[in-house]
Design an enzyme around this catalytic site. Structure first.
Site, mmCIF file in Angstrom:
data_model
loop_
_atom_site.group_PDB
_atom_site.id
_atom_site.type_symbol
_atom_site.label_atom_id
_atom_site.label_comp_id
_atom_site.label_asym_id
_atom_site.label_seq_id
_atom_site.Cartn_x
_atom_site.Cartn_y
_atom_site.Cartn_z
ATOM 1 N N LYS A 22 -14.852 -31.523 30.227
ATOM 2 C CA LYS A 22 -15.393 -31.010 28.952
ATOM 3 C C LYS A 22 -15.174 -32.031 27.837
ATOM 4 C CE LYS A 22 -12.733 -28.229 26.309
ATOM 5 N NZ LYS A 22 -12.589 -28.628 24.891
ATOM 6 N N ASN A 23 -13.981 -32.579 27.767
ATOM 7 C CA ASN A 23 -13.669 -33.468 26.646
ATOM 8 C C ASN A 23 -14.392 -34.809 26.749
ATOM 9 O OD1 ASN A 23 -12.109 -31.482 25.605
ATOM 10 N ND2 ASN A 23 -10.126 -32.477 25.991
ATOM 11 N N ARG A 92 -14.181 -27.610 16.985
ATOM 12 C CA ARG A 92 -13.737 -28.790 16.253
ATOM 13 C C ARG A 92 -14.515 -30.050 16.643
ATOM 14 N NH1 ARG A 92 -9.673 -31.425 13.498
ATOM 15 N NH2 ARG A 92 -9.230 -33.463 14.338
ATOM 16 N N CYS A 116 -9.906 -24.370 18.321
ATOM 17 C CA CYS A 116 -8.702 -23.587 18.593
ATOM 18 C C CYS A 116 -7.771 -23.638 17.378
ATOM 19 C CB CYS A 116 -7.954 -24.169 19.794
ATOM 20 S SG CYS A 116 -8.651 -23.692 21.366
ATOM 21 N N PRO A 122 -6.566 -31.955 10.628
ATOM 22 C CA PRO A 122 -7.397 -32.635 9.625
ATOM 23 C C PRO A 122 -8.303 -33.698 10.266
ATOM 24 C CG PRO A 122 -5.170 -33.514 9.585
ATOM 25 C CD PRO A 122 -5.172 -32.400 10.593
ATOM 26 N N ILE A 123 -9.250 -34.245 9.476
ATOM 27 C CA ILE A 123 -10.109 -35.317 9.994
ATOM 28 C C ILE A 123 -10.015 -36.559 9.105
ATOM 29 C CG2 ILE A 123 -11.710 -33.782 11.215
ATOM 30 C CD1 ILE A 123 -13.707 -34.338 8.865
ATOM 31 N N ASP A 124 -8.866 -36.698 8.434
ATOM 32 C CA ASP A 124 -8.709 -37.827 7.508
ATOM 33 C C ASP A 124 -8.880 -39.186 8.205
ATOM 34 O OD1 ASP A 124 -6.319 -36.882 8.792
ATOM 35 O OD2 ASP A 124 -5.169 -38.324 7.622
ATOM 36 N N LEU A 125 -8.460 -39.289 9.453
ATOM 37 C CA LEU A 125 -8.555 -40.586 10.143
ATOM 38 C C LEU A 125 -10.008 -40.949 10.429
ATOM 39 C CD1 LEU A 125 -5.569 -40.090 12.610
ATOM 40 C CD2 LEU A 125 -5.584 -41.403 10.481
ATOM 41 N N ARG A 395 -14.262 -21.347 26.988
ATOM 42 C CA ARG A 395 -14.665 -22.548 26.248
ATOM 43 C C ARG A 395 -14.413 -23.801 27.090
ATOM 44 N NH1 ARG A 395 -11.767 -23.223 20.821
ATOM 45 N NH2 ARG A 395 -12.962 -25.125 21.064
HETATM 46 C C1 UD1 Z 1 -8.786 -33.987 21.622
HETATM 47 C C2 UD1 Z 1 -9.129 -33.010 22.722
HETATM 48 C C3 UD1 Z 1 -8.091 -31.911 22.792
HETATM 49 C C4 UD1 Z 1 -6.699 -32.506 22.942
HETATM 50 C C5 UD1 Z 1 -6.445 -33.553 21.858
HETATM 51 C C6 UD1 Z 1 -5.131 -34.290 22.050
HETATM 52 C C7 UD1 Z 1 -11.550 -33.093 22.755
HETATM 53 C C8 UD1 Z 1 -12.838 -32.400 22.503
HETATM 54 N N1 UD1 Z 1 -10.430 -32.423 22.430
HETATM 55 O O1 UD1 Z 1 -8.814 -33.263 20.403
HETATM 56 O O2 UD1 Z 1 -8.381 -31.105 23.920
HETATM 57 O O3 UD1 Z 1 -5.750 -31.480 22.801
HETATM 58 O O4 UD1 Z 1 -7.499 -34.530 21.863
HETATM 59 O O5 UD1 Z 1 -5.079 -34.873 23.294
HETATM 60 O O6 UD1 Z 1 -11.515 -34.197 23.272
HETATM 61 N N2 UD1 Z 1 -5.171 -35.814 13.412
HETATM 62 C C9 UD1 Z 1 -5.028 -36.107 12.083
HETATM 63 N N3 UD1 Z 1 -6.089 -36.641 11.420
HETATM 64 C C10 UD1 Z 1 -7.279 -36.890 12.025
HETATM 65 C C11 UD1 Z 1 -7.421 -36.589 13.400
HETATM 66 C C12 UD1 Z 1 -6.349 -36.044 14.077
HETATM 67 O O7 UD1 Z 1 -3.964 -35.891 11.509
HETATM 68 O O8 UD1 Z 1 -8.209 -37.370 11.366
HETATM 69 C C13 UD1 Z 1 -4.031 -35.210 14.137
HETATM 70 C C14 UD1 Z 1 -4.363 -33.788 14.629
HETATM 71 O O9 UD1 Z 1 -4.147 -32.844 13.615
HETATM 72 C C15 UD1 Z 1 -3.402 -33.641 15.768
HETATM 73 C C16 UD1 Z 1 -3.340 -35.066 16.350
HETATM 74 O O10 UD1 Z 1 -3.803 -35.927 15.335
HETATM 75 O O11 UD1 Z 1 -2.134 -33.274 15.307
HETATM 76 C C17 UD1 Z 1 -4.165 -35.262 17.604
HETATM 77 O O12 UD1 Z 1 -5.513 -34.982 17.332
HETATM 78 P P1 UD1 Z 1 -6.722 -35.691 18.073
HETATM 79 O O13 UD1 Z 1 -6.197 -36.709 19.023
HETATM 80 O O14 UD1 Z 1 -7.704 -36.116 17.051
HETATM 81 O O15 UD1 Z 1 -7.327 -34.495 18.913
HETATM 82 P P2 UD1 Z 1 -8.830 -34.038 19.006
HETATM 83 O O16 UD1 Z 1 -9.710 -35.231 19.133
HETATM 84 O O17 UD1 Z 1 -9.129 -33.027 17.986
#
Ligand code: UD1
Length: 415
Positions: A22-23, A92, A116, A122-125, A395
């Site tokens: 899925k991912n 997300r 979930c 957040p999506i700041d990165l 999902r």
């Molecule tokens: C992806 C996976 C999810 C998995 C996660 C971690 C998909 C669709 N989902 O989610 O199943 O649990 O990787 O392996 O591939 N963060 C920030 N700022 C950002 C982006 C992330 O602070 O801009 C933080 C998040 O809040 C979290 C951590 O980084 O605490 C990891 O997030 P991230 O690796 O981005 O996970 P996802 O891509 O959302």
């Protein structure tokens, strides 16, 4: 509302083929926004999140069709740059449309993403990266808008190796002018798989799957076909279910290389896991507690923390699970306690004291992986467990109840 009825299971036995990831599939689907040609993906799993991404792309103007084993995505008519609120609230991964839209149309607009309820997420990165690529970022009416005539290459250091940010920036950078270097990129295997598809589409990417990814921008991408990798999280969940019941199961297509941390911890618990020509074979036994810390890949995956906790509830001795990736990922704990588990949460750690017996209860799947954990716990519990809110489970798992039933577990889905 559908729910799962789970009875105590005999040892799981048999063979099962792992679904495609899925991912890996979700960002690959978003790639159709970057070309006028069609993208063909084979073996795409029938999951709620995949349907959600297909509808989201459809709203943007893409044509998404499915034949038996192939999904075709055609972005020729994509002209809309706004990702609708209802999709973003549901998933997300909707944010993954942003990089491709920005690269192709020079504009992308999105609500703050959902998915979930496992922390603030957040999506700041992502946004910092888009800004480094030359996009102007603005916030208005609860939406984020990114705009750039044409993105340009940049040297980007990610403060944290976010999976989604790495994917989004990698996709955006493929059509940027010049070279982009992503430092401290996420190393999850789904990223290398995405880069493989992008490479087939004409992108020039080097180092994906490692911590430095270099992307040389091209002026256009073309269509391609790809078979996404097997789902290491589904495979891991089934490995854990088999081990928890003392079973003997062959997981066809499961890749040892992508599950190294899970296999190591299962062996430390006392299960036997061996590579087989067709995949991985697991045999359970007397299980003992282990300590686990979730980490970025190749560390223990956060997505398997909840199912692992469910297994450890009945392992001998004490286990400590520490969650480093998401701040609110112990939602399964109150539900497992209802089944007789002994778990204490202290900040980011959960102390699990193995009990002789769990008992069936009415429990709720509060999120995708927590839901899988409750099904696993139900397999080892005395009596009947009813897991509600299984939409969360669906999902990410094509048919978890059916898969387990095919291995001999008394699990059924009830409408
Ligand atoms: C992806 C996976 C999810 C998995 C996660 C971690 C998909 C669709 N989902 O989610 O199943 O649990 O990787 O392996 O591939 N963060 C920030 N700022 C950002 C982006 C992330 O602070 O801009 C933080 C998040 O809040 C979290 C951590 O980084 O605490 C990891 O997030 P991230 O690796 O981005 O996970 P996802 O891509 O959302």
């Amino acid at each position: 509302m559908a729910h799962y009825v789970v009875e105590k299971s005999p040892a799981l036995r048999g063979e099962i083929t792992v679904q495609r990831s899925k991912n890996a599939v979700l960002p690959m689907m978003a790639c159709c926004l970057m070309t006028r040609d069609c993208i063909g993906l084979t073996g795409v799993p029938r999951l709620a999140d995949v349907d959600c991404m297909a509808s989201l792309l459809g709203d943007l103007g893409a044509q998404v069709t499915r034949s038996r084993d192939e999904m075709s995505l055609c972005g020729a008519d994509v002209s809309d740059y706004c990702t609708g609120r209802h999709w973003v609230e549901r998933m997300r991964a909707s944010v993954l449309a942003m990089g491709p839209l920005l690269a192709r149309l020079g504009r992308a607009r999105i609500q703050f993403p959902g998915g979930c309820a496992i922390g603030s997420r957040p999506i700041d990165l992502h946004l910092k990266g888009f800004a480094a690529l030359g996009a102007h970022i603005a916030l208005a009416d609860g939406c984020i808008e990114a705009e750039a005539q044409r993105l340009h290459g940049a040297h980007i250091y990610l403060d944290f190796p976010s999976v989604g940010a790495t994917e989004n920036l990698m996709m955006a950078a493929t059509l940027a002018q010049g070279t982009t270097v992503l430092e401290n990129a996420a190393k999850e295997p789904e990223i290398a798989d995405l880069a493989e598809l992008l490479g087939k589409m004409g992108a020039r990417i080097c180092g994906a799957g490692g911590s430095t990814v270099t992307i040389e921008g091209v002026t256009a991408l073309h269509g391609a076909r790809h078979a996404p990798m097997p789902d290491r999280i589904e495979a891991g969940t089934l490995l854990l279910c088999a081990a928890a019941t003392g079973g003997d199961v062959l997981l066809r297509g499961a890749q040892e290389s992508t599950l190294a941390a899970v296999i190591a911890k299962l062996r430390e618990c006392g299960a036997r896991v061996e590579r087989d020509a067709a995949g991985l074979r697991v045999r359970g036994g007397e299980l003992t507690g282990v300590d686990i810390e979730t980490l970025v890949y190749p560390g223990f995956p956060t997505d398997l923390q909840a199912p692992m906790m469910a297994l450890l509830c009945r392992a001998q001795g004490t286990s400590i699970l520490t969650e480093h990736i998401f701040e609110n990922r112990f939602m399964q704990v109150p539900q497992l306690r209802r089944m007789g588990a002994s778990i204490t949460v202290r900040g980011r750690s959960a102390i699990v004291r193995g009990v002789c017996e769990l008992h069936g209860a009415h429990v709720s799947a509060t999120d995708l992986r927590a839901g899988a954990a409750l099904v696993l716990a139900g397999l080892t519990a005395e009596g009947r467990t009813v897991v509600t809110d299984v939409a969360h489970i669906e999902r990410g798992y094509v048919d978890l109840a059916g898969s387990l039933a095919s291995l001999g577990a008394p699990v059924r889905r009830v409408e």
